[in-house]
Design a protein around this motif. Structure first.
Motif, PDB file in Angstrom:
ATOM      1  N   ARG A 108     -75.951 146.131  47.746  1.00 19.80           N
ATOM      2  CA  ARG A 108     -74.915 146.187  46.729  1.00 19.80           C
ATOM      3  C   ARG A 108     -75.096 145.040  45.754  1.00 19.80           C
ATOM      4  N   TYR A 109     -74.861 145.353  44.474  1.00 19.12           N
ATOM      5  CA  TYR A 109     -75.124 144.343  43.450  1.00 19.12           C
ATOM      6  C   TYR A 109     -73.873 143.876  42.730  1.00 19.12           C
ATOM      7  N   ASP A 110     -73.992 142.686  42.177  1.00 17.02           N
ATOM      8  CA  ASP A 110     -72.881 141.983  41.582  1.00 17.02           C
ATOM      9  C   ASP A 110     -73.353 141.336  40.284  1.00 17.02           C
ATOM     10  N   ALA A 111     -72.691 141.667  39.177  1.00 15.63           N
ATOM     11  CA  ALA A 111     -73.098 141.070  37.911  1.00 15.63           C
ATOM     12  C   ALA A 111     -72.264 139.844  37.572  1.00 15.63           C
ATOM     13  N   ASN A 112     -71.383 139.481  38.482  1.00 17.93           N
ATOM     14  CA  ASN A 112     -70.563 138.290  38.279  1.00 17.93           C
ATOM     15  C   ASN A 112     -71.374 137.075  38.723  1.00 17.93           C
ATOM     16  N   THR A 113     -71.832 136.285  37.755  1.00 18.16           N
ATOM     17  CA  THR A 113     -72.711 135.177  38.127  1.00 18.16           C
ATOM     18  C   THR A 113     -71.976 133.857  38.285  1.00 18.16           C
ATOM     19  N   SER A 114     -70.644 133.892  38.058  1.00 15.02           N
ATOM     20  CA  SER A 114     -69.915 132.638  38.255  1.00 15.02           C
ATOM     21  C   SER A 114     -69.799 132.375  39.749  1.00 15.02           C
ATOM     22  N   HIS A 115     -69.556 131.141  40.091  1.00  9.02           N
ATOM     23  CA  HIS A 115     -69.460 130.774  41.497  1.00  9.02           C
ATOM     24  C   HIS A 115     -68.216 131.410  42.108  1.00  9.02           C
ATOM     25  N   HIS A 116     -68.433 132.361  42.994  1.00  5.74           N
ATOM     26  CA  HIS A 116     -67.292 133.025  43.613  1.00  5.74           C
ATOM     27  C   HIS A 116     -67.690 133.489  45.003  1.00  5.74           C
ATOM     28  N   HIS A 117     -66.747 134.076  45.697  1.00  5.91           N
ATOM     29  CA  HIS A 117     -67.011 134.465  47.077  1.00  5.91           C
ATOM     30  C   HIS A 117     -66.603 135.913  47.302  1.00  5.91           C
ATOM     31  N   HIS A 118     -66.822 136.407  48.526  1.00  4.67           N
ATOM     32  CA  HIS A 118     -66.563 137.818  48.767  1.00  4.67           C
ATOM     33  C   HIS A 118     -65.644 138.082  49.941  1.00  4.67           C
ATOM     34  N   LEU A 119     -64.753 139.016  49.709  1.00  6.86           N
ATOM     35  CA  LEU A 119     -63.840 139.515  50.725  1.00  6.86           C
ATOM     36  C   LEU A 119     -64.401 140.855  51.156  1.00  6.86           C
ATOM     37  N   ILE A 120     -64.688 140.977  52.422  1.00  8.07           N
ATOM     38  CA  ILE A 120     -65.361 142.197  52.882  1.00  8.07           C
ATOM     39  C   ILE A 120     -64.535 142.910  53.939  1.00  8.07           C
ATOM     40  N   CYS A 121     -64.303 144.187  53.722  1.00 10.93           N
ATOM     41  CA  CYS A 121     -63.541 144.972  54.693  1.00 10.93           C
ATOM     42  C   CYS A 121     -64.487 145.407  55.813  1.00 10.93           C
ATOM     43  N   THR A 122     -64.144 145.033  57.031  1.00 11.07           N
ATOM     44  CA  THR A 122     -65.024 145.358  58.157  1.00 11.07           C
ATOM     45  C   THR A 122     -64.869 146.807  58.598  1.00 11.07           C
ATOM     46  N   VAL A 123     -63.887 147.496  58.024  1.00 12.35           N
ATOM     47  CA  VAL A 123     -63.698 148.901  58.386  1.00 12.35           C
ATOM     48  C   VAL A 123     -64.467 149.815  57.427  1.00 12.35           C
ATOM     49  N   HIS A 154     -79.261 124.514  47.360  1.00 17.86           N
ATOM     50  CA  HIS A 154     -78.991 124.895  45.979  1.00 17.86           C
ATOM     51  C   HIS A 154     -77.562 125.362  45.766  1.00 17.86           C
ATOM     52  N   ARG A 155     -77.104 126.266  46.625  1.00 18.37           N
ATOM     53  CA  ARG A 155     -75.763 126.805  46.428  1.00 18.37           C
ATOM     54  C   ARG A 155     -75.272 127.405  47.725  1.00 18.37           C
ATOM     55  N   PHE A 156     -74.030 127.805  47.720  1.00 19.08           N
ATOM     56  CA  PHE A 156     -73.516 128.439  48.936  1.00 19.08           C
ATOM     57  C   PHE A 156     -72.559 129.541  48.543  1.00 19.08           C
ATOM     58  N   SER A 157     -72.324 130.446  49.465  1.00 22.88           N
ATOM     59  CA  SER A 157     -71.301 131.443  49.196  1.00 22.88           C
ATOM     60  C   SER A 157     -70.627 131.818  50.503  1.00 22.88           C
ATOM     61  N   ILE A 158     -69.369 132.171  50.377  1.00 20.56           N
ATOM     62  CA  ILE A 158     -68.554 132.439  51.556  1.00 20.56           C
ATOM     63  C   ILE A 158     -68.236 133.925  51.647  1.00 20.56           C
ATOM     64  N   ASN A 159     -68.441 134.475  52.814  1.00 20.53           N
ATOM     65  CA  ASN A 159     -68.001 135.843  53.088  1.00 20.53           C
ATOM     66  C   ASN A 159     -66.743 135.754  53.945  1.00 20.53           C
ATOM     67  N   ILE A 160     -65.706 136.420  53.518  1.00 24.00           N
ATOM     68  CA  ILE A 160     -64.476 136.430  54.295  1.00 24.00           C
ATOM     69  C   ILE A 160     -64.274 137.851  54.795  1.00 24.00           C
ATOM     70  N   TYR A 161     -64.175 138.007  56.101  1.00 25.75           N
ATOM     71  CA  TYR A 161     -64.079 139.341  56.680  1.00 25.75           C
ATOM     72  C   TYR A 161     -62.656 139.672  57.064  1.00 25.75           C
ATOM     73  N   GLY A 162     -62.278 140.910  56.817  1.00 24.39           N
ATOM     74  CA  GLY A 162     -60.939 141.328  57.158  1.00 24.39           C
ATOM     75  C   GLY A 162     -60.790 142.823  56.978  1.00 24.39           C
ATOM     76  N   VAL A 163     -59.555 143.253  56.833  1.00 28.64           N
ATOM     77  CA  VAL A 163     -59.279 144.677  56.662  1.00 28.64           C
ATOM     78  C   VAL A 163     -58.561 144.863  55.339  1.00 28.64           C
ATOM     79  N   CYS A 164     -59.099 145.746  54.511  1.00 31.44           N
ATOM     80  CA  CYS A 164     -58.524 145.939  53.184  1.00 31.44           C
ATOM     81  C   CYS A 164     -57.211 146.705  53.273  1.00 31.44           C
ATOM     82  N   PRO A 165     -56.390 146.628  52.233  1.00 30.52           N
ATOM     83  CA  PRO A 165     -55.079 147.289  52.251  1.00 30.52           C
ATOM     84  C   PRO A 165     -55.174 148.769  52.604  1.00 30.52           C
TER      85      PRO A 165
END
Lengths: 144, 144
Positions: B86-101, B126-137
């Motif tokens: 999956r691709y992301d065109a947002n190049t600013s420093h940000h993180h991801h919320l991922i639905c595990t379901v 160089h950089r880091f990014s955070i994945n946050i796992y949970g369940v979407c609404p």
DNA sequence: TTGCATGCAAAGGATTTGCACTATC
DNA sequence: GATAGTGCAAATCCTTTGCATGCAA
């Protein structure tokens, strides 16, 4: 580094018994290889190593076992996109250092005084993990 | 949300010219689709959308373009293991919320007062990014 | 004995590649 | 007009699955 391989294997055996999964040498071998390696091997790599002990095992079995182990929470996929899935038997809360040149992945413990809120953007949050990208020592040296 | 699609496209055109890549409608279309979507589409999904405008494009071209865009740093793969990239065109420093379901991925900005050290375990960071796992609404509601 | 687990091979899905043709520069 | 880019289809890589057999309980 690896905390009590035998102890972890015992836990696995116990878990299998409690939910009615059979204890097979293949299953134990796959988990043991994963426990002894800290370099996040691919399924193919686990397969190669299991084969040294049990030359008759099939790749399909390793795939199936790895899936079982993941469902039971004994191992997890490293959240990074490379050619093939990489697995990690370290279940403690930790993060990953990833080489953007060769793809090597190392575990890191970080003392970050941050906890995600229980809800973010409507998502019910369970856990988080950090990927840190950089260049590993080996690749730094091989720069010309 | 999307900051100046046109501006970003112009930057892309400029970058292409400066390194001698040709400006083709396919390339622009692929990047534009990615810029307008914030849901981290797969290559297949980008392809479907590009096709609406240019029914003649091929999947292979989308794959090639996406690779080019990634090499130039205009987009990046979301570091998570699902069925397809999956691709992301947002190049600013940000993180991801991922639905595990269901696998849905949302961007999140976090104010974390943490910066990785310049070197960790010998890796040059160089950089880091955070994945946050949970369940979407959506998936929370569909629980029975 | 009674299935669940395995091995094998075939299927499936995602991505890449070779080649002839097209379009940008 | 030269050359990089494209479309198509075949190839490749990774992973999953169906089925007959084998082994743990």
């Amino acid at each position: 580094m690896v905390t009590d391989v035998q102890e972890r294997l015992d836990e696995f055996v116990k878990a299998c018994k409690s939910i009615g999964l059979k204890i097979t040498p293949q299953r134990l071998a796959v988990y043991e290889v994963l426990l002894r390696r800290t370099d996040h091997p691919t399924v193919e790599e686990v397969y190669e190593e299991v084969r040294k002990l049990y030359p008759f095992v099939s790749l399909a079995t390793v795939y199936r076992t790895v899936e079982t182990l993941e469902e039971l929470g004994f191992i997890s996929k490293v959240p990074y996109w490379g050619g093939s899935a990489r697995y990690d038997a370290n279940t403690s809360h930790h993060h990953h250092l990833i080489c953007t040149v060769c793809g090597a992945i190392a575990d890191v413990d970080l003392n970050i005084n941050w906890e995600p809120p229980a809800y973010m953007k409507g998502y019910q949050v369970h856990r988080f993990s950090i990927n840190i990208y950089g260049v590993c020592p080996k690749c730094q040296n091989s720069k010309t």
